[in-house]
Write a protein that holds these residues in place. Structure first.
Motif, PDB file in Angstrom:
ATOM      1  N   VAL A 151     -10.034  -7.145  -2.451  1.00  0.00           N
ATOM      2  CA  VAL A 151     -10.889  -7.701  -1.386  1.00  0.00           C
ATOM      3  C   VAL A 151     -12.344  -7.541  -1.815  1.00  0.00           C
ATOM      4  CG1 VAL A 151     -11.440  -7.675   1.092  1.00  0.00           C
ATOM      5  CG2 VAL A 151      -9.174  -6.945   0.305  1.00  0.00           C
ATOM      6  N   PRO A 152     -12.867  -8.431  -2.663  1.00  0.00           N
ATOM      7  CA  PRO A 152     -14.250  -8.314  -3.119  1.00  0.00           C
ATOM      8  C   PRO A 152     -15.218  -8.287  -1.939  1.00  0.00           C
ATOM      9  CG  PRO A 152     -13.075  -9.990  -4.374  1.00  0.00           C
ATOM     10  CD  PRO A 152     -12.192  -9.607  -3.229  1.00  0.00           C
ATOM     11  N   GLY A 153     -16.170  -7.354  -1.983  1.00  0.00           N
ATOM     12  CA  GLY A 153     -17.128  -7.243  -0.892  1.00  0.00           C
ATOM     13  C   GLY A 153     -16.552  -6.627   0.361  1.00  0.00           C
ATOM     14  N   GLY A 154     -15.369  -6.032   0.254  1.00  0.00           N
ATOM     15  CA  GLY A 154     -14.718  -5.448   1.418  1.00  0.00           C
ATOM     16  C   GLY A 154     -15.400  -4.178   1.894  1.00  0.00           C
ATOM     17  N   SER A 155     -15.198  -3.857   3.154  1.00  0.00           N
ATOM     18  CA  SER A 155     -15.788  -2.640   3.713  1.00  0.00           C
ATOM     19  C   SER A 155     -14.848  -2.059   4.750  1.00  0.00           C
ATOM     20  CB  SER A 155     -17.148  -2.941   4.345  1.00  0.00           C
ATOM     21  OG  SER A 155     -17.000  -3.859   5.423  1.00  0.00           O
ATOM     22  N   ARG A 156     -14.961  -0.746   4.949  1.00  0.00           N
ATOM     23  CA  ARG A 156     -14.133  -0.070   5.949  1.00  0.00           C
ATOM     24  C   ARG A 156     -14.863  -0.009   7.283  1.00  0.00           C
ATOM     25  NH1 ARG A 156     -10.745   5.046   3.543  1.00  0.00           N
ATOM     26  NH2 ARG A 156     -10.366   4.246   1.445  1.00  0.00           N
ATOM     27  N   THR A 157     -14.125  -0.184   8.334  1.00  0.00           N
ATOM     28  CA  THR A 157     -14.637   0.013   9.687  1.00  0.00           C
ATOM     29  C   THR A 157     -13.476   0.458  10.554  1.00  0.00           C
ATOM     30  OG1 THR A 157     -15.704  -1.023  11.599  1.00  0.00           O
ATOM     31  CG2 THR A 157     -14.259  -2.409  10.303  1.00  0.00           C
ATOM     32  N   LEU A 170       0.823  -1.206   0.000  1.00  0.00           N
ATOM     33  CA  LEU A 170       0.000   0.000   0.000  1.00  0.00           C
ATOM     34  C   LEU A 170       0.859   1.258   0.000  1.00  0.00           C
ATOM     35  CD1 LEU A 170      -3.039   0.778   0.116  1.00  0.00           C
ATOM     36  CD2 LEU A 170      -2.793   0.925   2.594  1.00  0.00           C
ATOM     37  N   TYR A 171       1.997   1.208   0.707  1.00  0.00           N
ATOM     38  CA  TYR A 171       2.872   2.380   0.793  1.00  0.00           C
ATOM     39  C   TYR A 171       4.060   2.325  -0.164  1.00  0.00           C
ATOM     40  CZ  TYR A 171       0.358   4.375   4.710  1.00  0.00           C
ATOM     41  OH  TYR A 171      -0.613   4.959   5.489  1.00  0.00           O
ATOM     42  N   GLY A 172       4.140   1.249  -0.939  1.00  0.00           N
ATOM     43  CA  GLY A 172       5.229   1.146  -1.911  1.00  0.00           C
ATOM     44  C   GLY A 172       6.594   1.004  -1.281  1.00  0.00           C
ATOM     45  N   VAL A 173       6.672   0.223  -0.170  1.00  0.00           N
ATOM     46  CA  VAL A 173       7.944   0.012   0.518  1.00  0.00           C
ATOM     47  C   VAL A 173       8.189  -1.485   0.674  1.00  0.00           C
ATOM     48  CG1 VAL A 173       7.769   2.194   1.773  1.00  0.00           C
ATOM     49  CG2 VAL A 173       6.830   0.106   2.803  1.00  0.00           C
ATOM     50  N   ARG A 195      -2.739   2.825  -5.660  1.00  0.00           N
ATOM     51  CA  ARG A 195      -2.435   1.686  -4.786  1.00  0.00           C
ATOM     52  C   ARG A 195      -3.604   1.370  -3.862  1.00  0.00           C
ATOM     53  NH1 ARG A 195       3.107   3.835  -4.433  1.00  0.00           N
ATOM     54  NH2 ARG A 195       2.584   4.817  -2.439  1.00  0.00           N
ATOM     55  N   LEU A 196      -4.290   2.416  -3.392  1.00  0.00           N
ATOM     56  CA  LEU A 196      -5.445   2.193  -2.522  1.00  0.00           C
ATOM     57  C   LEU A 196      -6.565   1.488  -3.288  1.00  0.00           C
ATOM     58  CD1 LEU A 196      -6.868   2.544   0.170  1.00  0.00           C
ATOM     59  CD2 LEU A 196      -7.546   4.849  -0.541  1.00  0.00           C
ATOM     60  N   ALA A 197      -6.797   1.931  -4.526  1.00  0.00           N
ATOM     61  CA  ALA A 197      -7.844   1.304  -5.345  1.00  0.00           C
ATOM     62  C   ALA A 197      -7.499  -0.148  -5.653  1.00  0.00           C
ATOM     63  CB  ALA A 197      -8.027   2.096  -6.641  1.00  0.00           C
ATOM     64  N   GLU A 198      -6.220  -0.415  -5.923  1.00  0.00           N
ATOM     65  CA  GLU A 198      -5.795  -1.791  -6.214  1.00  0.00           C
ATOM     66  C   GLU A 198      -5.991  -2.681  -4.984  1.00  0.00           C
ATOM     67  OE1 GLU A 198      -1.773  -1.334  -7.468  1.00  0.00           O
ATOM     68  OE2 GLU A 198      -2.305  -0.814  -9.546  1.00  0.00           O
TER      69      GLU A 198
END
Length: 225
Positions: A83-89, A25-28, A75-78
């Motif tokens: 994670v199909p069906g993923g959600s933020r919490t 995600l952070y490219g490291v 990177r965030l979109a990728e």
């Protein structure tokens, strides 16, 4: 004739990351993510599953708040697309119970080697996650699979996990405050050259550099005649 129809309710999966996913995600490098946890830059894990640490996406994105690290939109979109069906919490108490091979073995009364063998032979439900090389299941997925295969489930272990009794897992419902920003280190002083009659000046410069936490390399230099 009465037909039996099996209905399955899809459980939304929270966005969850291990060190490998944080690094991507952070490219490291993965080692950088591990270092962030060691030095306190990265908050304590939201979940510890089968001995491995995992973080919610909302926790991981706090790393970019000070501007020192950046998550690009691509990177965030990728990651989210992976994670199909993923959600933020941002609340641990809102998470479904998620288990790894160690917990699955206890729920089914087997050893870890048996669970790994079943997985490789496709004799257990496909894992809901594959994070940092480890399979994870939402407990509803595992229990439905066990019922369909006629496997015995140890309900005491299920209830223990539902209560959040999982080794060093952070208590459900608690959130760690974001880490305090690290103080900026003073800039390196410019290299200086001293002659033999400037001993006091040289000693003062050396003391100042060491007091700021710098190391000092002294190289003798022959004067030109």
């Amino acid at each position: 004739m009465i037909e039996k129809v099996l209905c399955m309710v899809a459980v939304r999966k929270p966005y969850l990351l291990g060190h490998t996913e944080i690094a991507a995600l952070y490219g490291v490098e993965r080692q950088t993510s591990q270092k962030w946890r060691t030095d306190g830059t990265l908050a304590e894990p939201d979940l510890v599953i089968s001995g491995n640490p995992y973080w919610l996406l909302t926790t991981v994105l706090q790393l970019s708040h000070d501007g020192a690290r950046e998550v690009t939109e691509q990177r965030l979109a990728e990651y989210e697309a992976s994670v199909p069906g993923g959600s933020r919490t941002d609340l641990v108490e809102q998470l479904p119970v998620i288990v790894g091979i160690m917990e699955v073995a206890k729920i089914l009364g087997r050893d870890k080697q048996t669970i790994s063998r079943w997985r490789h032979r496709k004799q257990i439900a496909t894992s809901d996650y594959e994070l940092s090389g480890s399979p994870l299941w939402i407990i509803a997925t595992l229990l439905a699979d066990a019922t369909a295969r006629g496997r015995v489930v140890l309900q005491a272990e299920v209830e223990r996990l539902r209560k959040g009794e999982r080794g060093s897992q952070k208590p459900r419902g608690r959130r760690c405050a974001p880490p305090a920003p690290r103080p900026r280190q003073a800039p390196l002083p410019d290299a200086r050259t001293f002659t033999s009659d400037q001993a006091d000046e040289a000693a003062s410069f050396l003391a100042s550099a060491l007091a700021q936490g710098h190391s000092v390399v002294i190289r003798p230099k022959r004067q030109k005649s």
